[in-house]
Write a protein that holds these residues in place. Sequence first.
Motif, PDB file in Angstrom:
ATOM      1  N   VAL A   1      34.024  35.274  39.746  1.00 48.93           N
ATOM      2  CA  VAL A   1      34.568  34.951  38.423  1.00 48.93           C
ATOM      3  C   VAL A   1      34.409  33.459  38.139  1.00 48.93           C
ATOM      4  CG1 VAL A   1      36.684  34.869  37.048  1.00 48.93           C
ATOM      5  CG2 VAL A   1      36.169  36.896  38.415  1.00 48.93           C
TER       6      VAL A   1
ATOM      7  N   GLU B   1      48.192  39.254  36.605  1.00 52.71           N
ATOM      8  CA  GLU B   1      47.838  39.355  35.189  1.00 52.71           C
ATOM      9  C   GLU B   1      46.330  39.381  34.957  1.00 52.71           C
ATOM     10  OE1 GLU B   1      49.746  36.215  33.061  1.00 52.71           O
ATOM     11  OE2 GLU B   1      51.776  36.780  33.697  1.00 52.71           O
ATOM     12  N   ILE B   2      45.546  39.084  35.983  1.00 52.47           N
ATOM     13  CA  ILE B   2      44.099  38.953  35.812  1.00 52.47           C
ATOM     14  C   ILE B   2      43.408  40.259  36.183  1.00 52.47           C
ATOM     15  CG2 ILE B   2      42.048  37.627  36.430  1.00 52.47           C
ATOM     16  CD1 ILE B   2      43.939  35.366  37.336  1.00 52.47           C
TER      17      ILE B   2
ATOM     18  N   ARG C   1      42.990  32.077  28.278  1.00 52.42           N
ATOM     19  CA  ARG C   1      44.223  31.389  28.669  1.00 52.42           C
ATOM     20  C   ARG C   1      44.034  29.896  28.923  1.00 52.42           C
ATOM     21  NH1 ARG C   1      48.096  34.703  31.188  1.00 52.42           N
ATOM     22  NH2 ARG C   1      49.271  32.740  31.338  1.00 52.42           N
TER      23      ARG C   1
ATOM     24  N   TYR D   1      39.244  37.008  30.320  1.00 55.21           N
ATOM     25  CA  TYR D   1      40.692  36.883  30.240  1.00 55.21           C
ATOM     26  C   TYR D   1      41.130  35.456  30.574  1.00 55.21           C
ATOM     27  CZ  TYR D   1      45.644  37.342  31.119  1.00 55.21           C
ATOM     28  OH  TYR D   1      46.999  37.155  31.077  1.00 55.21           O
ATOM     29  N   ILE D   2      40.536  34.878  31.611  1.00 56.02           N
ATOM     30  CA  ILE D   2      40.891  33.508  32.000  1.00 56.02           C
ATOM     31  C   ILE D   2      40.502  32.530  30.893  1.00 56.02           C
ATOM     32  CG2 ILE D   2      40.399  31.657  33.661  1.00 56.02           C
ATOM     33  CD1 ILE D   2      40.036  33.939  35.762  1.00 56.02           C
TER      34      ILE D   2
ATOM     35  N   TYR E   1      48.022  36.148  39.667  1.00 53.47           N
ATOM     36  CA  TYR E   1      46.918  37.074  39.941  1.00 53.47           C
ATOM     37  C   TYR E   1      47.187  38.449  39.335  1.00 53.47           C
ATOM     38  CZ  TYR E   1      45.276  33.740  43.533  1.00 53.47           C
ATOM     39  OH  TYR E   1      44.824  32.634  44.202  1.00 53.47           O
TER      40      TYR E   1
ATOM     41  N   PHE F   1      41.839  41.205  39.950  1.00 56.82           N
ATOM     42  CA  PHE F   1      42.422  40.452  41.060  1.00 56.82           C
ATOM     43  C   PHE F   1      43.413  41.333  41.816  1.00 56.82           C
ATOM     44  CE2 PHE F   1      40.357  36.901  39.409  1.00 56.82           C
ATOM     45  CZ  PHE F   1      40.693  35.712  40.040  1.00 56.82           C
TER      46      PHE F   1
ATOM     47  N   ALA G   1      37.329  39.733  33.843  1.00 55.97           N
ATOM     48  CA  ALA G   1      38.295  38.768  34.384  1.00 55.97           C
ATOM     49  C   ALA G   1      38.013  37.374  33.854  1.00 55.97           C
ATOM     50  CB  ALA G   1      38.243  38.786  35.907  1.00 55.97           C
TER      51      ALA G   1
ATOM     52  N   ILE H   1      48.306  31.066  36.065  1.00 61.49           N
ATOM     53  CA  ILE H   1      48.105  32.479  35.728  1.00 61.49           C
ATOM     54  C   ILE H   1      48.324  33.305  37.004  1.00 61.49           C
ATOM     55  CG2 ILE H   1      46.586  34.187  34.691  1.00 61.49           C
ATOM     56  CD1 ILE H   1      44.880  31.899  33.594  1.00 61.49           C
TER      57      ILE H   1
ATOM     58  N   PRO I   1      37.268  36.592  43.039  1.00 62.46           N
ATOM     59  CA  PRO I   1      37.586  35.358  42.299  1.00 62.46           C
ATOM     60  C   PRO I   1      36.469  34.329  42.319  1.00 62.46           C
ATOM     61  CG  PRO I   1      39.448  36.033  43.672  1.00 62.46           C
ATOM     62  CD  PRO I   1      38.276  36.866  44.089  1.00 62.46           C
TER      63      PRO I   1
END
Length: 272
Positions: free
Chosen positions: A100, A50-51, A17, A13-14, A48, A54, A10, A46, A97
């Motif tokens: 993360v 898409e993460i 972005r 991925y963040i 949630y 999450f 996760a 973003i 989260p």
Amino acid sequence: MKSIEKIDCAADYIRSRMAERTLDTGIILGSGLGNYANTLTDPIEIPYSEIPGFVTSTAPDHRGILIIGEKEGHGIILMSGRFHYYEGYSMEEIVFPVRVMARLGVKRLIITNAAGAVNADFSAGSLMLVSDHINLSGSNPLIGPNIEELGTRFPDMTNLYDSHLRQTILDKASKCGISLHEGVYTMMSGPSFETPAEIRFIRTIGGDAVGMSSVPEAIAGKHAGMEIVMISALANMAAGITGTPLSGDDVLEASVQMEDAFTKTVDIALNA
């Protein structure tokens, strides 16, 4: 996949972005407090959904969007919508989260919530800086195998809400003319509001406010080495104090009415 691998997936991925930004502060917005997100500059949103890892925020007024932005020299990652135990999520899902954020380099976590005032000397429509908490949810996010990459098996909670940091926030709030209570937050699982008998019990054991969130995130953040600040918007007096029936809609409305003082207090916590 191991827990830490899911967390890092996760986080990766963040990172992909967020355009090379550096983050130092995480913020979790509570019920009725979502407009603070509009104060960030150059926001990246973003959803949630898409993460990886999450879950979906189903509570009213929780948008379910992660926002990365800037404010007063700080790189901020903000949750517009949190996950609650009463939604049926596990503690691991609730604090995912936060973990993360830790892997993304966040050092300070500002947690906000709407709560009921248990202390009869407090009033609805005021704010409370949390000095300690009581966990009556029946669970703990650290149950299960310890994630060694984040923290120790038995983290100390003595100074979870750092006393020096709290004093700085209280002093700055006072200079800005903001009335800020200080007290103990108690978490119940919800989703039903507490009974008058439960409120009397909470008052007896030292609770000043009660809500249905925030404690899992605080514990997980502390476990991961973050500085923790918690601010409660006291949207109503708790059950049995005034005799008025409690309503989720009333809580949201009262929280919105505190928006200006809330925004200023979070900004103070950001820069303390």
